[in-house]
Design a protein around this motif. Structure first.
Motif, short mmCIF file in Angstrom:
data_model
loop_
_atom_site.label_atom_id
_atom_site.label_comp_id
_atom_site.label_asym_id
_atom_site.label_seq_id
_atom_site.Cartn_x
_atom_site.Cartn_y
_atom_site.Cartn_z
N GLY A 151 0.80 -1.22 0.00
CA GLY A 151 0.00 0.00 0.00
C GLY A 151 0.83 1.26 0.00
N GLY A 152 0.15 2.35 -0.31
CA GLY A 152 0.77 3.67 -0.28
C GLY A 152 -0.18 4.70 -0.87
N GLY A 153 0.26 5.95 -0.90
CA GLY A 153 -0.52 7.00 -1.52
C GLY A 153 -0.51 6.88 -3.03
N MET A 154 -1.53 7.42 -3.69
CA MET A 154 -1.63 7.29 -5.14
C MET A 154 -0.46 7.98 -5.85
SD MET A 154 -4.78 9.91 -6.03
CE MET A 154 -4.70 9.48 -7.76
N ARG A 206 -10.34 5.49 -1.26
CA ARG A 206 -10.00 5.80 -2.66
C ARG A 206 -10.68 7.07 -3.15
NH1 ARG A 206 -11.72 2.66 -6.47
NH2 ARG A 206 -13.13 1.33 -5.26
N SER A 207 -11.49 7.71 -2.29
CA SER A 207 -12.17 8.95 -2.66
C SER A 207 -11.31 10.15 -2.27
CB SER A 207 -13.52 9.06 -1.93
OG SER A 207 -14.33 7.95 -2.22
N THR A 208 -11.45 11.23 -3.01
CA THR A 208 -10.82 12.49 -2.61
C THR A 208 -11.48 12.96 -1.32
OG1 THR A 208 -10.43 13.07 -4.93
CG2 THR A 208 -10.32 14.85 -3.33
N LEU A 209 -10.68 13.46 -0.41
CA LEU A 209 -11.18 13.93 0.89
C LEU A 209 -10.98 15.43 0.98
CD1 LEU A 209 -12.27 13.27 3.73
CD2 LEU A 209 -9.91 12.90 4.45
N ASP A 210 -12.07 16.18 1.12
CA ASP A 210 -11.99 17.65 1.13
C ASP A 210 -12.14 18.19 2.54
OD1 ASP A 210 -11.81 20.16 -0.36
OD2 ASP A 210 -13.87 20.47 0.32
N PHE A 211 -11.13 18.93 2.99
CA PHE A 211 -11.16 19.56 4.31
C PHE A 211 -11.91 20.89 4.21
CE2 PHE A 211 -8.10 16.57 5.76
CZ PHE A 211 -8.07 16.67 7.14
N SER A 212 -12.84 21.09 5.13
CA SER A 212 -13.50 22.39 5.28
C SER A 212 -13.96 22.50 6.72
CB SER A 212 -14.69 22.52 4.33
OG SER A 212 -15.73 21.64 4.73
#
Length: 500
Positions: free
Chosen positions: A247-250, A329-335
């Motif tokens: 495993g790892g980051g994309m 696997r989804s983009t995670l948006d910080f707000s």
């Protein structure tokens, strides 16, 4: 009721580009390797998301009965500034800037990584090898690749031969979907390219310039190992020539993991990894998280609320809960809005956890079983496992956990009798809720004071209330509020809860 009751675990395999049924090489044993941090700076949230995702996988595999050897490395040499074969070593560069020994930089930021990991309740890996601790293995691997004709020495450096790899029937680029011809067209002329037979050839061992701080002797002269080589050598040493999960980051798919496959297959003539897994990136208010955009923040800034983009401080478990709201696997948006919602959601679950632990089954004659509620609880438990077995879909898993929370709260408020569920369903509700929260999702309660102190304060609260000393009653309420807690004072009982 366990995960084995339901469909098998499926993992999205980057190599096959589909969800594959997970079948270990030697069940019940599982070998898992995750690319760890390059320790030249404070660990950032993108790192944490990746390691949190594999913490969940580690926890879940263990929960459903596998015996996992989890290897996650520390990169303390060889990772150059450009993520390729040229430029300064990231650690060496930071050492020069801070006027410290490279190993002081390594120790400082390894300590930071461990501290932050513990704060987020990440389970440490089974083995945490370092690149500098495995120089002998890396030099031996380079020798083997040269002997096999898969690599060549050039001016004191050693490069992996992509043309030879392709000629042997292999496909460089199969993991990332890159095409050799396109890669060649994209290649810029860089310093050191003249040493290579092919611009795509990558360094296994680099000749060190005199000013390069981190260098060691080798059969090819003074130098240092290439960044990609360490993971091949360490994963092979501790997990074998073929293992289950990598495993790892994309962002590591190319070139890092692509090069790992090429090295590993050339060394052993076998595909090194069965399942490749990659986590997606973080964004902030819809924009990519980046230092250049001034929208990246460290965990410490989240916990203190000191970053200008933050409205308030957020606790580690709030952030952990927030990150798990999206499938890995989804983009995670910080707000701020999303983090505030996560704060409320986490507190609701934490209150449910405390209530669940306090609940006991009470047998009552004449109470009929509520079959509808029994079925709904069983469906929520089944739904949790179904979500986790569907490529660790923690977002859907949480939805099912909240369904269980509804019944925990009904029992706690006296709106539902435990006897109406039957002892087996009651016990399944209680034990699964606690297990899912703590063991599988890795959440925990955040109480600054111990239970004994809080219970003692509640005892004083009751005494002051009976004696009508309302000034002291208000003081104790303020005390609890300062801890992020509230006192719940009803006709039937007085208790405390997390402020939602």
């Amino acid at each position: 009721m366990t995960a084995q009751t339901f469909q098998p675990l499926r993992i999205f395999n980057t190599l096959t580009r589909k969800k594959d049924v997970f079948v270990p090489i030697a069940p019940p044993y599982v070998g898992m390797y995750v690319c760890g941090p390059t320790v030249y700076n404070n660990v950032h949230l993108g790192n944490i998301r990746t390691f949190l995702s594999f913490d969940i996988l580690y926890r879940y595999l263990t929960h459903i009965g596998y015996k996992v050897r989890y290897v996650r490395n520390i990169t303390d040499v060889g990772h150059l500034v450009g993520d390729g074969d040229e430029g300064e070593d990231k650690i060496g560069k930071m050492a020069k800037l801070q006027k410290l020994e490279p190993m002081e930089i390594v120790q400082r930021y390894t300590n930071d990584f461990h501290d932050v990991s513990a704060t987020f309740n990440l389970i440490p890996p089974s083995i945490e090898p370092t690149a500098t601790g495995h120089l002998i293995e890396q030099i031996e691997a380079v020798k083997t690749l040269i002997e096999k004709g898969a690599a060549y020495e050039s001016n004191g450096s050693v490069y992996f031969d992509i043309n030879k790899y392709q000629a042997d029937g292999n496909e460089y680029g199969k993991l990332s979907g890159r095409i050799i011809e396109d890669l060649l067209n994209e290649t810029r002329e860089l310093d050191g390219q003249a040493e290579k037979r092919n611009p795509l050839d990558f360094a296994l061992w680099k000749k060190a310039s005199p000013e390069h701080i981190m260098q060691w002797d080798s059969p090819w002269g003074m130098g240092f190992p290439g960044w990609h080589l360490e993971c091949t050598c360490m994963s092979g040493k501790y997990l074998g020539k073929q293992f289950d999960i990598h495993g790892g980051g994309m962002d590591l798919k190319f070139p890092h993991h692509e090069c790992e496959i090429a090295q590993g297959k050339s060394l052993t003539n076998e595909e090194p990894v069965r399942y490749w897994m990659h986590t997606n990136m973080l964004t902030v208010n819809g924009q990519k998280m980046s230092k250049s955009l001034n929208n990246s923040f460290l965990p410490a800034e989240l916990f203190s609320g000191s970053h200008p983009l933050l409205d308030q401080a957020y606790s580690p478990m709030t952030v952990r809960f927030f990150m798990l709201q999206s499938q890995y696997r989804s983009t995670l948006d910080f707000s701020n809005e999303a983090l505030k919602a996560a704060h409320k959601g986490y507190k609701k679950l934490a209150n449910g956890l405390r209530n669940a632990k306090l609940l006991s089954y009470v047998h009552e004659e004449g109470v009929s079983i509520d079959e509808t509620k029994k079925i709904e609880i069983e469906k929520a438990i089944e739904g949790f496992y179904g979500a986790m077995n569907d490529d660790l879909n923690t977002s859907v898993a949480f939805a099912n956990l909240f369904n269980l929370l509804k019944y925990i709260n009904m029992l706690n408020m006296g709106q539902l009798k435990s006897a109406a569920l039957g002892e087996e369903t009651f016990n399944a509700l209680k034990s699964n809720f606690v297990t899912f929260f703590e063991d599988v999702l890795g959440l925990k309660e955040e109480v600054s004071e111990g239970y004994a102190i809080l219970d003692g304060m509640l005892k004083l609260y009751r005494e002051y209330k009976l004696s009508m000393n309302y000034e002291k009653v208000d003081e104790i309420r303020s005390y609890f509020k300062n801890q992020g807690l509230v006192i719940r004072d009803s006709k039937t009982r007085i208790d405390w809860a997390y402020e939602e």
